[in-house]
Structures are given as C-alpha cells and as structure tokens.
Scaffold this active site. Structure first.
Site, PDB file in Angstrom:
ATOM      1  N   ASP A 163       0.899  -1.147   0.000  1.00 16.26           N
ATOM      2  CA  ASP A 163       0.000   0.000   0.000  1.00 16.26           C
ATOM      3  C   ASP A 163       0.938   1.197   0.000  1.00 16.26           C
ATOM      4  O   ASP A 163       1.555   1.505   1.024  1.00 16.26           O
ATOM      5  CB  ASP A 163      -0.897   0.014   1.248  1.00 16.26           C
ATOM      6  CG  ASP A 163      -1.924   1.133   1.165  1.00 16.26           C
ATOM      7  OD1 ASP A 163      -1.516   2.285   0.906  1.00 16.26           O
ATOM      8  OD2 ASP A 163      -3.114   0.873   1.336  1.00 16.26           O
ATOM      9  N   HIS A 164       1.078   1.838  -1.162  1.00 16.04           N
ATOM     10  CA  HIS A 164       2.188   2.795  -1.270  1.00 16.04           C
ATOM     11  C   HIS A 164       2.012   3.990  -0.345  1.00 16.04           C
ATOM     12  O   HIS A 164       2.974   4.682  -0.048  1.00 16.04           O
ATOM     13  CB  HIS A 164       2.437   3.206  -2.726  1.00 16.04           C
ATOM     14  CG  HIS A 164       1.438   4.149  -3.303  1.00 16.04           C
ATOM     15  ND1 HIS A 164       0.225   3.757  -3.777  1.00 16.04           N
ATOM     16  CD2 HIS A 164       1.485   5.490  -3.485  1.00 16.04           C
ATOM     17  CE1 HIS A 164      -0.431   4.803  -4.237  1.00 16.04           C
ATOM     18  NE2 HIS A 164       0.315   5.882  -4.063  1.00 16.04           N
TER      19      HIS A 164
ATOM     20  N   HIS B 150      -5.842   2.722   1.017  1.00 10.99           N
ATOM     21  CA  HIS B 150      -4.983   3.843   1.442  1.00 10.99           C
ATOM     22  C   HIS B 150      -5.569   4.602   2.642  1.00 10.99           C
ATOM     23  O   HIS B 150      -4.878   4.850   3.624  1.00 10.99           O
ATOM     24  CB  HIS B 150      -4.792   4.840   0.299  1.00 10.99           C
ATOM     25  CG  HIS B 150      -4.220   4.246  -0.947  1.00 10.99           C
ATOM     26  ND1 HIS B 150      -3.232   3.285  -0.931  1.00 10.99           N
ATOM     27  CD2 HIS B 150      -4.489   4.463  -2.263  1.00 10.99           C
ATOM     28  CE1 HIS B 150      -2.918   2.954  -2.181  1.00 10.99           C
ATOM     29  NE2 HIS B 150      -3.665   3.649  -2.996  1.00 10.99           N
TER      30      HIS B 150
HETATM   31  C1  BG6 Z   1      -3.660   4.357  -6.658  1.00 11.10           C
HETATM   32  C2  BG6 Z   1      -5.039   4.446  -7.302  1.00 11.10           C
HETATM   33  O1  BG6 Z   1      -3.626   3.335  -5.711  1.00 11.10           O
HETATM   34  O2  BG6 Z   1      -3.347   5.589  -6.036  1.00 11.10           O
HETATM   35  C3  BG6 Z   1      -5.089   5.580  -8.302  1.00 11.10           C
HETATM   36  O3  BG6 Z   1      -5.342   3.220  -7.953  1.00 11.10           O
HETATM   37  C4  BG6 Z   1      -4.627   6.870  -7.667  1.00 11.10           C
HETATM   38  O4  BG6 Z   1      -6.410   5.725  -8.827  1.00 11.10           O
HETATM   39  C5  BG6 Z   1      -3.285   6.689  -6.945  1.00 11.10           C
HETATM   40  O5  BG6 Z   1      -4.499   7.858  -8.690  1.00 11.10           O
HETATM   41  C6  BG6 Z   1      -2.916   7.913  -6.127  1.00 11.10           C
HETATM   42  O6  BG6 Z   1      -1.609   7.785  -5.631  1.00 11.10           O
HETATM   43  P1  BG6 Z   1      -0.744   9.080  -5.266  1.00 11.10           P
HETATM   44  O7  BG6 Z   1       0.472   8.554  -4.582  1.00 11.10           O
HETATM   45  O8  BG6 Z   1      -0.448   9.757  -6.577  1.00 11.10           O
HETATM   46  O9  BG6 Z   1      -1.620   9.921  -4.412  1.00 11.10           O
END
Ligand code: BG6
Length: 486
Positions: A174-175, A237
């Site tokens: 989960d980044h 997230h």
């Molecule tokens: C991803 C989603 O997990 O997170 C995308 O699938 C979204 O739809 C993205 O755009 C957002 O990541 P960040 O790090 O750019 O906020």
C-alpha cells in the site's frame, strides 16, 4: 544508505504503467544511490514481443519524464546493465523457460517477484512459479492492489497466492504507507512523549483524512467502472492512514507488533448498518467542469464508461472507532478525482479551549490542529494560537514546522523506492497482513452492498469542486467542517 545483498527483482507487468511510472524509476534511484549492487538484476517480464534493446528504449523514453532532474546518461547506462527482458505470457506455464534459466544462475539470491499485473493473473503466476521450482525460501512476492473487489474475491486471491508463498513471503503493498510523512507521524507519535497523552478522545475533536486528486480516470475508464473510489482508495490507502493515526503504541517496530495494532483498529471500526449508509457515507460522480482552469469532461463521458454509470469518483465516510481512546471522535475520510487540487493530508483537530479568557473575538473552535501533509508538499505542522505583536492582546494562529526538512538535508525516498527496498530486505512492517486486509473489506462491504442495492446514482459534483454538497453536510451534522471550509 546501506547497500543490499545481491537481488533478482522480477517485474511481472514490466511494460505496464506502474512499472514505467514508479517501479523502474525507483530501481534507477537505487542504482544512483549505490544501494542496488552491481550484480543485482532487474528481470522485467511482459507480453510485448520486444528484445532487450527494444525494452530498454521503451523504458528510457517512458521513465525519463518521471525521473526529472535525477536522470543522467551515466546512471542510466549502469541501470540498463542490470536490466533483462523476458517476453512471455505469465499465465502460460510453458513460457517460463528463459526466466527460469536466468534465475537458476543464482539460486542462492533473494528473489522478489513483483506482481504488477491484473490480480486475475496472480493465481496462475504463483502456480507457474511454484511448478517451475522458482520459489525458494529466499523468495518474496509483492502484490499490488486491488486485491479483489470484495472480501470473498480477496480471500480467493490470498488463498491462491498462499498455496505457494507463506504469509511472511507475501508483501501486500500500500504505497501510502511508504510516504515519508506517514512514517514521520509514527516517529512523532512513538518517538516523543508529548503527543501520546493528547492523542485521545479527551483532547481530539475530530480527524479528517483527505486524498484528493486533480486527475480524472486517465484512460482507465474500463477498470475504474468496476472499481470506484471506495475500492480504489478508501478500502486501502485511507483506512491504512486511519490505522496509523488511531493505533495503540505497538510494543516494538516488529512487523507483527505494528500490524497487530493496526488490525485492532480495523476490528474496532463501528460496523455500518444499512440505515447508517445514508447518513454516514456520501458517494459522488464528477460532471463536466474545469480543473486548473482547463475544461474537463464528466466521468460519464469518459471512454469506457457507461453514460448512466453509477460508479463513484468521490467518497466521503464518517468512521467511528469503538474503543476507550476514540469513542465519540469522528474520523472523516474522503477521496475524489477531479478535485480543485492534488491534496493528501491528515488533519487532527484538537478540542477548543474550555473557557476563553481573551474575549469571544479570539475564541476559535480550531485553536490547535496538527496537519500532516503528503501532497502536494510533504510537511507536518502544528497550529497554535499566539499573541500578535502590538499593544492589544490579539491572538493569531501560527504554526510550528515539525517536519524538520531543513534539519535533515538527505534526499527523501519516494514511496515505492522505500517499499521496494523493504521488500528486498524482507522487512514487512510497512506491508499489509492478510487479516488486516480482510478486516478492511469486511468493514466496507455493507457500504458496497447498500450502494449496489440502491438504484440512485451518486450525487453529481462539478469537476474542480470539493465534491457534492452532501460531503459538507456529513460534517455539519456534527457541527464541524472540512479543513478548507473552516
Ligand atoms: C492508486 C489508485 O492506488 O493511487 C489511483 O489506484 C490513484 O487511482 C493513486 O491515482 C494515487 O496515488 P498518489 O500517490 O499519486 O496519491
């Protein structure tokens, strides 16, 4: 930074969007910083019939804009030396020969299999890796979300992957957990004594977690139609961020000590009854409008989207945690596409002072706030009231910068970079355990079910706004307002 032992990193979906935008640039940075050893290899696998030179040309052209100033020809050449390409169909067992041969040259190495493909292929890839004898005790698999579209399908995927990898070999990424301010929040909470006594219902009025994007569905209409903001962002997230804010102090930073505490939070979330869904959740869909002064079309006009689509591009939820620490403190979560700005932040609103002595004019409901911002900039600020210089006793909000970016000049790691490093090192702390993921699905399922059963379309909001009016009403029912409205 400490260099890693030699690693073979296998990227399934190696020509895909995630590989090009995030994974290859993250590995490039590891070459640049000297973290990825010279002998380590990046084995990209995908269906595109390319040779190594063709893959590298594609990778250079596609990754370069994402590397920005970090790109230099010398580092790219050093990076390219480590890259190999395997044109293959990962669901077909017979296409694993060349990959197996390459991996067989270094059977002792840490192997990281990164599944950056549709989860529909995870079962077949795991079975094929298993059958080819490629899963050693030193192997790990990193799996990307979405892991299923509900509890049942996520269990099926977890079961299929779990037949070939043990739970300690499975790194569910989960980044958001890899973002620097999120870890800084852990440092703030558990590396200091000051905050913990205040971190509870007696002192905290409400918590707001926002992840807003200016982007629309960016050509992913087909995928997004079956997903929506609740599954794409909130189930993973936003709930992970909520766990980091709400969890009890773990006994150590060991993966299971931390994940046990997060699991307890997820299990303490007050379940939604069908009648709660109408009052505690909001779903929205953007219609045509303007973002950053540019006109944009509505979601229903996007390619791959049904004109009468009921998919939500915005979700807001009032979450409640049934524990002594958090009873009665609302946690408002929201995420949406085509919002006015790209903003990801956690706002912890402390309670107003019990008795104002500086007169009503200086009384505010928001004397103290902690804002942890992940986007557009990374920062952590504590807002306090201070006296304005002058002869009058006038109060004015000031903020203390708790991020110390100035004190620490070191380069900040991008979320994927850190998490890839952790996967290579076998550190599971910032990865999601199966029971956590299932608890998160269990909690969102009544919302999904209730929305599916309800014929209404999501509430429309104009692209470039903060979502439907019902989102503000969600907070005003508690006498509160979103941070930007306050
Ligand atoms: C991803 C989603 O997990 O997170 C995308 O699938 C979204 O739809 C993205 O755009 C957002 O990541 P960040 O790090 O750019 O906020």
């Amino acid at each position: 930074m400490k260099s890693l032992p030699d690693v073979d990193m296998v990227l399934f979906g190696g020509t895909g969007d995630l590989a090009m935008r995030k994974l290859l640039p993250a590995l490039y940075q590891q070459v640049k910083t000297g973290t990825l050893s010279t002998a380590s290899r990046i084995l990209a696998a995908a269906r595109k019939p390319l040779d190594r030179a063709g893959f590298l040309a594609l990778a250079e052209a596609t990754c370069r804009p994402f590397l920005g100033d970090a790109f230099d020809a010398e580092t790219w050449a050093a990076f390219a030396e480590r890259v190999h390409y395997f044109p293959m169909d990962a669901v077909q067992a017979e296409s694993y020969g060349p990959l197996a041969e390459a991996l067989g040259q270094h059977p002792e190495r840490v192997r990281v299999f990164y599944y950056s493909t549709s989860p529909d292929f995870f079962a077949a890839m795991s079975a094929n890796l298993g059958a080819a004898g490629l899963i050693t005790t030193q192997s790990r698999v990193v799996v990307e979300k979405p892991l299923g579209h509900d509890l049942h399908s996520s269990r099926e995927i977890n079961d299929a992957v779990g037949q070939h990898f043990t739970e300690r070999q499975i790194f569910r990424i989960d980044h958001y957990l890899g973002k620097e301010p999120v870890q800084n929040l852990l440092a703030l909470r558990f590396g200091n004594v000051l905050f913990e006594p205040l971190w509870r219902r007696e002192w905290v009025q409400d918590v707001q977690i926002t992840v807003a994007e200016q982007l629309g569905v960016e050509g992913r209409g087909d995928f997004y139609e079956g997903t929506g903001a609740l599954r794409d962002m909130l189930q993973n997230h936003l709930l992970q961020l909520l766990c980091i804010v709400a969890m009890e102090p773990p006994t150590s930073s060991d993966p299971d000590a931390v994940r046990d505490e997060k699991l307890k939070v997820l299990r303490s979330l007050k379940p939604f009854r069908p009648q709660d869904v109408a009052t505690k959740t909001v779903r929205g869909q953007y219609k045509a409008g303007a973002v950053a002064s540019q006109p944009v079309i509505g979601y229903a006009e996007e390619a791959g989207v049904a004109p009468d689509s009921r998919t939500e591009t915005f979700v807001a939820v009032k979450a409640e945690i049934d524990t002594w620490r958090w009873a009665g403190v609302p946690f408002f979560l929201r995420s949406g596409k085509r919002m006015p700005e790209k903003l990801a932040e956690i706002v912890v609103n402390f309670r107003p002072v019990p008795h104002p002595i500086f007169g009503e004019a200086h009384h505010t409901n928001r004397a103290n706030r902690l804002i942890i911002r992940m986007q557009p900039d990374e920062s952590m600020r504590l807002y306090l009231e201070a006296k304005q210089p002058g002869d009058a006793m006038a109060l004015h909000p000031v903020n203390l910068n708790l991020d110390f970016a100035e004190s620490f000049k070191a380069r900040r790691l991008e979320a994927y970079e850190r998490l890839l490093l952790d996967a290579m090192r076998g550190k599971l702390t910032l990865f999601v355990r199966r029971d956590e993921q299932e608890a998160a699905w269990r909690w969102v399922e009544p919302i999904l079910d209730s929305w599916a059963a309800n014929e209404d379309r999501p509430k429309f909001y104009t692209a470039g706004s903060w979502g439907p009016a019902a989102s503000s009403a969600l907070l005003s029912r508690d006498g509160l307002a979103w941070n930007e409205e306050d």
